[in-house]
Design a protein around this motif. Structure first.
Motif, PDB file in Angstrom:
ATOM      1  N   TYR A 130     -52.095  35.756  -6.217  1.00 47.74           N
ATOM      2  CA  TYR A 130     -53.451  35.417  -5.787  1.00 47.74           C
ATOM      3  C   TYR A 130     -54.312  36.654  -5.559  1.00 47.74           C
ATOM      4  CZ  TYR A 130     -50.641  35.813  -1.508  1.00 47.74           C
ATOM      5  OH  TYR A 130     -49.744  36.213  -0.559  1.00 47.74           O
ATOM      6  N   SER A 182     -44.779  41.408  -4.105  1.00 44.89           N
ATOM      7  CA  SER A 182     -44.273  40.129  -4.609  1.00 44.89           C
ATOM      8  C   SER A 182     -42.879  40.187  -5.225  1.00 44.89           C
ATOM      9  CB  SER A 182     -45.262  39.604  -5.662  1.00 44.89           C
ATOM     10  OG  SER A 182     -45.118  38.239  -5.905  1.00 44.89           O
ATOM     11  N   THR A 194     -48.814  39.347   2.806  1.00 47.09           N
ATOM     12  CA  THR A 194     -49.397  40.620   2.379  1.00 47.09           C
ATOM     13  C   THR A 194     -48.371  41.555   1.752  1.00 47.09           C
ATOM     14  OG1 THR A 194     -49.084  41.520   4.614  1.00 47.09           O
ATOM     15  CG2 THR A 194     -51.200  40.499   4.125  1.00 47.09           C
ATOM     16  N   VAL A 247     -47.320  31.445  -4.082  1.00 47.45           N
ATOM     17  CA  VAL A 247     -47.245  32.777  -3.489  1.00 47.45           C
ATOM     18  C   VAL A 247     -46.341  33.734  -4.262  1.00 47.45           C
ATOM     19  CG1 VAL A 247     -47.836  31.954  -1.188  1.00 47.45           C
ATOM     20  CG2 VAL A 247     -45.428  32.035  -1.876  1.00 47.45           C
ATOM     21  N   ARG A 268     -50.310  32.619   2.984  1.00 52.36           N
ATOM     22  CA  ARG A 268     -50.352  33.821   2.159  1.00 52.36           C
ATOM     23  C   ARG A 268     -49.614  34.952   2.869  1.00 52.36           C
ATOM     24  NH1 ARG A 268     -55.766  34.265  -1.315  1.00 52.36           N
ATOM     25  NH2 ARG A 268     -56.234  32.038  -1.547  1.00 52.36           N
ATOM     26  N   PRO A 312     -53.046  29.455  -3.335  1.00 54.39           N
ATOM     27  CA  PRO A 312     -51.827  29.072  -2.625  1.00 54.39           C
ATOM     28  C   PRO A 312     -52.035  27.844  -1.747  1.00 54.39           C
ATOM     29  CG  PRO A 312     -52.187  31.432  -2.473  1.00 54.39           C
ATOM     30  CD  PRO A 312     -53.439  30.839  -3.047  1.00 54.39           C
ATOM     31  N   ARG A 337     -49.258  40.274  -5.121  1.00 52.46           N
ATOM     32  CA  ARG A 337     -49.087  38.830  -5.133  1.00 52.46           C
ATOM     33  C   ARG A 337     -50.005  38.223  -6.197  1.00 52.46           C
ATOM     34  NH1 ARG A 337     -45.064  36.399  -1.570  1.00 52.46           N
ATOM     35  NH2 ARG A 337     -44.505  38.118  -0.179  1.00 52.46           N
TER      36      ARG A 337
END
Length: 231
Positions: free
Chosen positions: A127, A144, A141, A187, A139, A135, A125
């Motif tokens: 971030y 992405s 996990t 995100v 968020r 974000p 991701r």
């Protein structure tokens, strides 16, 4: 060069025709070579496309409004309500139970594909890669690429457009907005959205080619969409 999403909606075909080859069936292993090849790799972080990907995300971070954030947050759990205005109907699941069940099935079938592709590509991701990305919504996990929300957003719009052809374009716009809002929320990279939206058209063609799925769509249209929407 990949098409990039900046401030508007990424424009993609509004129909389901024109593919050079027959799309792979959804029943195939989700991360089949056909699906992997269709998407291709995501941009490397240090590539020009990768840098543009991040720059666009950070631009959205600087310019997003409270209303943008509220909308993006409301779509984290994507439901029929995201399409109510575009459909001209309330789309309350208690009033449209068959539609809700149909969309739930489409969502599960689609998620099986996107989850396996995420596992294959393993893109972190944004971030997790760059500390400047902050974000504004929940968020996640999971990897992405491709964006599952962007894929489901468009495929839900396509299926709802089969139920209400006169509202097809508005429903597709609403579906594309779901992907845009994942970038606004911080995100996803724009290229995650582009990949997910391309995948959605391909998956929709495969899903609707299944006679059982097509029959289910037709039955829901007769049961819950035979009356015109209120003006």
């Amino acid at each position: 060069m990949r098409r990039m999403l900046i401030s508007g909606l990424l424009l993609l075909p509004s129909g389901l025709t024109g593919f050079a080859q027959t799309p792979p069936a959804i029943a195939q292993p989700a991360a089949s070579p056909e699906w992997v090849s269709f998407l291709g790799p995501f941009p490397a972080v240090e590539s020009d496309e990768g840098k543009a990907d991040l720059a666009i995300l950070l631009w959205h971070q600087r310019t997003r409004t409270p209303a943008d954030i509220q909308r993006a947050a409301s779509e984290v759990k994507l439901t029929l309500e995201a399409y109510a205005t575009a459909s001209g109907r309330s789309l309350n699941p208690t009033q449209f139970p068959k539609t809700a069940a149909l969309i739930d099935k489409v969502g599960k079938d689609t998620k099986a594909v996107t989850d396996s592709l995420k596992k294959h590509f393993q893109r972190p991701r944004p971030y997790l890669t760059d500390g400047r990305v902050q974000p504004a919504i929940e968020r996640e996990t999971s990897p992405s690429y491709p964006s599952g929300h962007a894929t489901r957003g468009v495929i839900f719009g396509i299926i709802l457009g089969e139920l209400a052809p006169e509202r097809r374009e508005a429903l597709l716009v609403a579906g594309r907005q779901v992907g845009v809002d994942r970038v606004i929320g911080g995100v996803h990279y724009p290229s995650d959205i582009e990949a997910g939206q391309r995948l959605a058209f391909r998956l929709a063609a495969a899903w609707l080619a299944d006679p059982q799925n097509r029959a289910a769509v037709d039955a829901v249209r007769v049961a819950e969409w035979s009356q015109p929407a209120k003006p």
